[in-house]
Design a protein around this motif. Sequence first.
Motif, mmCIF file in Angstrom:
data_model
loop_
_atom_site.group_PDB
_atom_site.id
_atom_site.type_symbol
_atom_site.label_atom_id
_atom_site.label_comp_id
_atom_site.label_asym_id
_atom_site.label_seq_id
_atom_site.Cartn_x
_atom_site.Cartn_y
_atom_site.Cartn_z
ATOM 1 N N ASN A 78 -43.448 145.872 80.313
ATOM 2 C CA ASN A 78 -43.307 144.989 79.162
ATOM 3 C C ASN A 78 -41.987 144.219 79.292
ATOM 4 O O ASN A 78 -40.926 144.733 78.974
ATOM 5 C CB ASN A 78 -43.351 145.838 77.882
ATOM 6 N N GLY A 135 -43.518 153.218 74.763
ATOM 7 C CA GLY A 135 -43.807 152.240 75.818
ATOM 8 C C GLY A 135 -45.073 152.615 76.558
ATOM 9 O O GLY A 135 -45.732 153.605 76.241
ATOM 10 N N ARG A 136 -45.406 151.817 77.551
ATOM 11 C CA ARG A 136 -46.675 151.964 78.252
ATOM 12 C C ARG A 136 -46.722 153.258 79.070
ATOM 13 O O ARG A 136 -45.737 153.671 79.653
ATOM 14 C CB ARG A 136 -46.883 150.786 79.197
ATOM 15 N N THR A 155 -52.797 143.073 72.286
ATOM 16 C CA THR A 155 -53.745 141.968 72.448
ATOM 17 C C THR A 155 -55.169 142.400 72.087
ATOM 18 O O THR A 155 -55.920 141.655 71.473
ATOM 19 C CB THR A 155 -53.724 141.498 73.920
ATOM 20 N N GLU A 156 -55.522 143.594 72.504
ATOM 21 C CA GLU A 156 -56.869 144.103 72.319
ATOM 22 C C GLU A 156 -57.211 144.343 70.845
ATOM 23 O O GLU A 156 -58.377 144.450 70.489
ATOM 24 C CB GLU A 156 -57.022 145.453 73.040
ATOM 25 N N GLY A 202 -41.410 141.527 75.847
ATOM 26 C CA GLY A 202 -42.596 141.521 74.988
ATOM 27 C C GLY A 202 -43.844 141.004 75.680
ATOM 28 O O GLY A 202 -44.886 140.884 75.053
ATOM 29 N N ARG A 215 -46.694 141.522 78.593
ATOM 30 C CA ARG A 215 -47.251 142.562 79.466
ATOM 31 C C ARG A 215 -47.517 142.028 80.858
ATOM 32 O O ARG A 215 -48.257 141.082 81.022
ATOM 33 C CB ARG A 215 -48.558 143.064 78.865
ATOM 34 N N ASP A 272 -50.225 153.633 75.270
ATOM 35 C CA ASP A 272 -48.803 153.753 74.931
ATOM 36 C C ASP A 272 -48.449 155.213 74.698
ATOM 37 O O ASP A 272 -49.244 155.979 74.157
ATOM 38 C CB ASP A 272 -48.492 152.996 73.631
ATOM 39 N N GLY A 311 -43.861 143.655 69.347
ATOM 40 C CA GLY A 311 -44.037 143.454 70.782
ATOM 41 C C GLY A 311 -43.350 144.439 71.678
ATOM 42 O O GLY A 311 -43.777 144.645 72.814
ATOM 43 N N PRO A 329 -40.480 148.122 71.591
ATOM 44 C CA PRO A 329 -39.662 148.998 70.751
ATOM 45 C C PRO A 329 -38.326 148.308 70.447
ATOM 46 O O PRO A 329 -37.789 147.598 71.288
ATOM 47 C CB PRO A 329 -39.423 150.222 71.639
ATOM 48 N N ILE A 374 -51.282 136.853 71.670
ATOM 49 C CA ILE A 374 -52.098 137.275 70.531
ATOM 50 C C ILE A 374 -51.328 137.158 69.210
ATOM 51 O O ILE A 374 -51.906 136.806 68.182
ATOM 52 C CB ILE A 374 -52.643 138.717 70.731
ATOM 53 N N THR A 375 -50.029 137.428 69.235
ATOM 54 C CA THR A 375 -49.258 137.344 67.988
ATOM 55 C C THR A 375 -49.397 135.956 67.376
ATOM 56 O O THR A 375 -49.573 135.805 66.169
ATOM 57 C CB THR A 375 -47.772 137.668 68.239
ATOM 58 N N ASP A 402 -41.909 146.667 61.298
ATOM 59 C CA ASP A 402 -41.941 146.772 62.756
ATOM 60 C C ASP A 402 -43.400 147.061 63.087
ATOM 61 O O ASP A 402 -43.899 148.152 62.845
ATOM 62 C CB ASP A 402 -41.026 147.918 63.198
ATOM 63 N N THR A 403 -44.100 146.039 63.566
ATOM 64 C CA THR A 403 -45.550 146.170 63.705
ATOM 65 C C THR A 403 -45.927 146.482 65.139
ATOM 66 O O THR A 403 -45.575 145.748 66.057
ATOM 67 C CB THR A 403 -46.241 144.863 63.277
ATOM 68 N N TRP A 404 -46.626 147.577 65.308
ATOM 69 C CA TRP A 404 -47.088 147.975 66.644
ATOM 70 C C TRP A 404 -48.570 147.644 66.781
ATOM 71 O O TRP A 404 -49.366 147.993 65.917
ATOM 72 C CB TRP A 404 -46.884 149.479 66.861
HETATM 73 C C1 WTA Z 1 -45.822 147.129 73.057
HETATM 74 C C2 WTA Z 1 -48.316 142.401 71.452
HETATM 75 C C3 WTA Z 1 -43.055 149.161 70.274
HETATM 76 C C4 WTA Z 1 -46.731 148.312 73.340
HETATM 77 C C5 WTA Z 1 -48.688 142.393 69.966
HETATM 78 C C6 WTA Z 1 -48.106 147.683 73.397
HETATM 79 C C7 WTA Z 1 -44.668 147.658 70.900
HETATM 80 C C8 WTA Z 1 -47.816 146.354 74.030
HETATM 81 C C9 WTA Z 1 -44.699 147.136 69.585
HETATM 82 C C10 WTA Z 1 -48.821 145.314 73.635
HETATM 83 C C11 WTA Z 1 -43.803 147.696 68.615
HETATM 84 C C12 WTA Z 1 -46.154 146.084 70.795
HETATM 85 N N1 WTA Z 1 -43.006 148.714 69.015
HETATM 86 N N2 WTA Z 1 -43.851 148.663 71.234
HETATM 87 N N3 WTA Z 1 -43.725 147.252 67.370
HETATM 88 N N4 WTA Z 1 -45.626 146.162 69.563
HETATM 89 N N5 WTA Z 1 -45.572 146.967 71.619
HETATM 90 O O1 WTA Z 1 -50.736 143.079 74.215
HETATM 91 O O2 WTA Z 1 -46.372 148.886 74.588
HETATM 92 O O3 WTA Z 1 -48.690 141.606 74.337
HETATM 93 O O4 WTA Z 1 -49.040 148.429 74.152
HETATM 94 O O5 WTA Z 1 -49.432 142.687 72.216
HETATM 95 O O6 WTA Z 1 -46.511 145.988 73.554
HETATM 96 O O7 WTA Z 1 -48.445 144.037 74.080
HETATM 97 P P1 WTA Z 1 -49.365 142.800 73.767
#
Ligand code: WTA
Length: 706
Positions: free
Chosen positions: A556, A549-550, A441-442, A559, A561, A535, A412, A414, A336-337, A436-438
Amino acid sequence: MAESQEPQGPEAQVSEAQIAVHWREEEYYPPPPKFVEQANAKDPAIFERFTEDKFPGCFNEYADLLTWDQPWHTTLDSSNPPFWKWFVGGKLNASYNCVDRHAQASPDKTAIIFVPELESDDHVKISYQELLRQVNEFAAMLRDSLGLKTGDRVTLHMPMVPELPVTMLACARLGVIHSEVFGGFSGTACGHRIADSGSRILITMDGYYRAGQLADHKVKADEAVAAARQEGQEVDKVLVWRRRAGQYASQAPMAEGRDVFVDELLSGHSGKTVEPVSMPAEAPLFLMYTSGTTGRPKGCVHSTGGYMSYVAGTSKYYQDIHPDDMYWCMADIGWITGHSYIVYGPLALGTTTVIYEGVPNYPDGGRPWRIAEKLGVNIFHTSPTAIRMLRKVGPEEPKKYDYRFKHMTTVGEPIEPEVWRWYHSEVGKGEAAIVDTWWQTENGGFLGSTLPALQPMKPGSCGPGVLGVYPVIYDEDGNEIPDGRAGNICIRNPWPGIFQTIWGQPDRFVDTYYAKYNKDSGSKDWRDWPYFAGDGAVRAADGYFRILGRVDDVINVAGHRLGTKEIESAAMIVPEVAEAAAVPVIDDIRGRVVEVYVSLKPGFVPGKEMEGKVSKAIEAEIGKIARPKNVWIVPDMPKTRSGKIMRRVIASISNFADVGDVTTLANPEIVDDIRHHVQSAKVARDDVPRDLTEVEFEEIKKFGGE
Ligand code: WTA
């Protein structure tokens, strides 16, 4: 352990989730003044525009970044929760927004720079005008030669090459829903996704460079078609792009009548143009599959209007993209990124986006910085795993190159504060603002981040909710948790980037993301439908979130899942395997790696060969990224009296952590046997993980529930 259970009154139960997490509060880093001066969001008045009382109208400003064929009449239609509809009544085309309008305004401007992995190969620049030509011709081919039309699904299994965005944008031009499967996934994994989405066309490439080798990729297409067929989905045509003109990089034969070289088919469409199809804002733009708690992957459905608005808005304010920036996101477009922050967001804003084919450390740890120097990259986006790896292989490398980043992203996983500081001082040379972007995919786009010019950075924390997004931490019962304590992070309100549903599984969509904290399933008020992210997180007194984390059975890895069930089902394909359990192990580079425990059916002998078989099966089903670090063959799994495998016990063993109380197990005696077997083997392999931090220990201790 700091499982402090503060007195809370007689009835108050402290749930498992409410752990006080004690870490050193990190110091703030202010954004560099030079960055602030030029930032897209430098006036704090922006916060006023996105206060909660302005929801949902605040997001009109994101939609206004796009060109609409027809304006929307309703910003948010929430009449059928939790199936939100954004910008209802509006019509637009994503390909038009990413290509045509920039090709008209500045045809010669570079849209994409492709950097091949081999350093001896020159990079390739594609202007907006040239991109428009390629997208048009490819769209004409999809429509006229393959009969694809609006609403059809097409699966892409392509590596990091510019042909991938061309293919995506051509689909978008026709309103065809693309479903790109990460190139590193196996053919079988791709086949499951073809079947789930009902695609009859697969678009792939013959090969691509990875770690210096030309990998045979087309071979996976044959596996994919076979796997899809097993699930009842026929693939009529496989389109094969060629990595190098006139050559064929694969050993796999082209199946007569089914497989076609793209260049040959395209030649019949040279110079054609295709009118972009004006799509309702609510029409799906693409599917992106992700792992969940059950074996079956979830096809997240992303909308055209809401998604495009959200990635354009967040790219502008959080990635600080200006049209004249040189922007490089080192993620893979297969995730998704890459969709949001290599293709759709940056191109919607008309900037130049860099696509790098290969691995970051090929041929050495200085490669990314050479690319940055050569191309004049000024915005750089990557993951903690890549940062940890580059730091390990070349801590002094960034210094040697003359580049200047104004802005950097980590996403992606921590990030450890110590790793963050290296990123800041060495990679960013102390001159870059970092976000630091959290998100997930959803979610389509960022959920938690600092606004780079207006909020200071704090290593290890993503920051507060982004503009217009209101996170909250709940305990298991939906009570808000006070600052400083861990719980489940949820988002109280919908936002335009949120996915619309799981393809073909609307009930699973509601159950997984909304049922947990919805108190009234008949409610039509969005306030009653918080989004459950899955999370664990803690909010500090300053409102910044630290993601732990999850909280589900998702691991993870670097990065990516991976669902434990998915890995376990793959191991169970080996006929000798009776039971399988996958657990996470802390890893200094990849964050987590997977170890798999299996027990065999009676009469079969454990040994290297059997371990290899299990490993191979997982690689074939899912891909190399899921290959376990170790496979442990055990006489039996530790189980509860009701027969449930205690994953937390084996996870503790693999991580050399205390297994806790095992006396209530059905077979407590097995624990010592397994521990002895596994830990002595790991000691002998010099594979002992470092001591876990408190937060990591909590994760392992709780892994798999119970
Ligand atoms: C984790 C990736 C800490 C988290 C964009 C999330 C993170 C899962 C961060 C999603 C962050 C993503 N700091 N944990 N900046 N960004 N996560 O779907 O557990 O591949 O639920 O999307 O990655 O992963 P996905």
